[in-house]
Design an enzyme around this catalytic site. Structure first.
Site, PDB file in Angstrom:
ATOM      1  N   GLN A 190     -28.321  -1.380   8.738  1.00 47.07           N
ATOM      2  CA  GLN A 190     -26.999  -1.368   8.106  1.00 47.07           C
ATOM      3  C   GLN A 190     -27.125  -1.370   6.580  1.00 47.07           C
ATOM      4  OE1 GLN A 190     -23.844  -1.190   9.657  1.00 47.07           O
ATOM      5  NE2 GLN A 190     -23.257  -0.863   7.519  1.00 47.07           N
TER       6      GLN A 190
ATOM      7  N   ASP B 100     -29.099   7.175  13.034  1.00 51.52           N
ATOM      8  CA  ASP B 100     -28.225   7.438  11.883  1.00 51.52           C
ATOM      9  C   ASP B 100     -28.554   8.791  11.253  1.00 51.52           C
ATOM     10  OD1 ASP B 100     -26.222   5.593  11.369  1.00 51.52           O
ATOM     11  OD2 ASP B 100     -27.567   4.158  10.400  1.00 51.52           O
TER      12      ASP B 100
ATOM     13  N   LYS C  66     -19.579  -1.525  16.215  1.00 47.40           N
ATOM     14  CA  LYS C  66     -20.602  -0.685  16.860  1.00 47.40           C
ATOM     15  C   LYS C  66     -21.022  -1.312  18.186  1.00 47.40           C
ATOM     16  CE  LYS C  66     -22.390   1.091  12.555  1.00 47.40           C
ATOM     17  NZ  LYS C  66     -23.238   0.698  11.428  1.00 47.40           N
TER      18      LYS C  66
END
Ligand code: NDP
Length: 282
Positions: free
Chosen positions: A94, A117, A50
């Site tokens: 995460q 997200d 990322k």
């Protein structure tokens, strides 16, 4: 007949190139924060990827790597600080988090404006209600992009999604309903799955079962999207038996090189758009 093989890597590269151009024109640098707790090997790799992807388009990405034993309050405090930081426009926590942490509380502590997200209940609610302004989870967004790029208008098509997770199956179902598809969501308790998929114009496999979808599950000419990432005998493979299914499908995404790169590109796009929206609100 052999299917058109979708080049997700190329599509993602095109999206990133366009994004890099748009970001170049800004008078600020969009900022993405990734919170990683513990040392999960796969998560470390994902987060490094990322960061690389972010930097390639001009987004400043900081990974906050916290020790395994970090407390719930410490993670929440980090999120509060980033929520208030003007240079941070997107925040990713995460997953999976260590088991002593409450993931739901942590995900929903991220400001909905920075929830790139799209996992928080506010953004999920907007999407499910088909309201403007939702930040949509990157994988379903990538799948929708591939579908529309290949098929154009999706209205009236029969879509079957295999998998009902919060991060793939459910948001994708909403996205496709919003595009006027007729959507069936299958899961581990679904009976006669093969009968259901073999009538579909679109089959999206997101169940995490290596090469489960076979040739006789697919209507000739249908579009098959493989979200799965599995390892079989050390090799990466999807939820679709690619070699078999490509003989009957009209379009198919490979693993690797299909949905995976699209997910990362969409995450970057979400960060860019979130930064624009925050500026408008400032
Ligand atoms: P989850 O494990 O959260 O969900 C899997 C879903 O598949 C569940 O709804 C489950 O049903 C269903 N399922 C499991 N086995 C079967 C079966 N035999 N028949 C029908 N349905 C079944 O997985 P995720 O949604 O997180 O991920 C799915 C796959 O996609 C994984 O391989 C993952 O690695 C990959 N992935 C890839 C991404 C990418 O960028 N390419 C991003 C995210 C995920 P039930 O609800 O009944 O348990």
């Amino acid at each position: 007949m052999s299917a058109v093989i979708i080049d997700g890597k190329q599509m993602a590269q095109d999206i990133r190139a366009e994004l890099a151009e748009q970001i170049k024109k800004l008078d600020y640098i969009p900022g993405l924060a990734v919170i990683l707790v513990g040392n999960d090997e796969a998560s470390l790799i994902y987060d490094r990827n990322k960061k690389k992807a972010a930097e390639s388009v001009g987004i400043n990405c900081t990974i906050y790597h916290l020790p395994e034993e970090t407390s719930q309050e410490e993670v929440l405090e980090k999120i509060r600080t980033l929520n208030n930081d003007k240079n941070t426009h997107g925040i990713i926590v995460q997953m999976p988090l260590p088991s002593h942490l409450n993931s739901e509380e942590i995900i929903n502590a991220v400001s909905y404006t920075k929830d790139v997200d799209g996992f928080g209940v506010y953004n999920i609610g907007l999407l499910h209600s088909n309201l403007q302004g939702a930040i949509i989870a990157a994988t379903p967004q990538g799948v929708l992009y591939v579908l529309e790029k290949s098929l154009g208008d999706l209205s009236g098509l029969n879509a079957v999604i295999i998998g009902r997770s919060q991060i793939v199956g459910r948001p994708l179902a909403s996205l496709l309903i919003n595009k006027s598809c007729t959507v069936t969501v299958a899961h581990s308790k679904t009976k006669n799955l093969k009968n259901i998929t073999s009538r579909a114009d679109i089959v999206v496999a997101a169940c995490g079962v290596a090469e489960m979808v076979k040739k006789d599950w697919i209507k000739p000419g249908a579009m098959v999207i493989d979200v799965g990432i599995n390892r079989r005998e050390g090799k990466l493979c999807g939820d679709v038996d690619f070699d078999e299914v490509k003989e009957v499908a009209g379009y198919i995404t490979p693993v690797p090189g299909g949905v995976g790169p699209m997910t990362v590109a969409m995450l970057m796009k979400n960060t860019y758009i979130a930064s624009l929206n925050q500026l408008k609100k400032a």
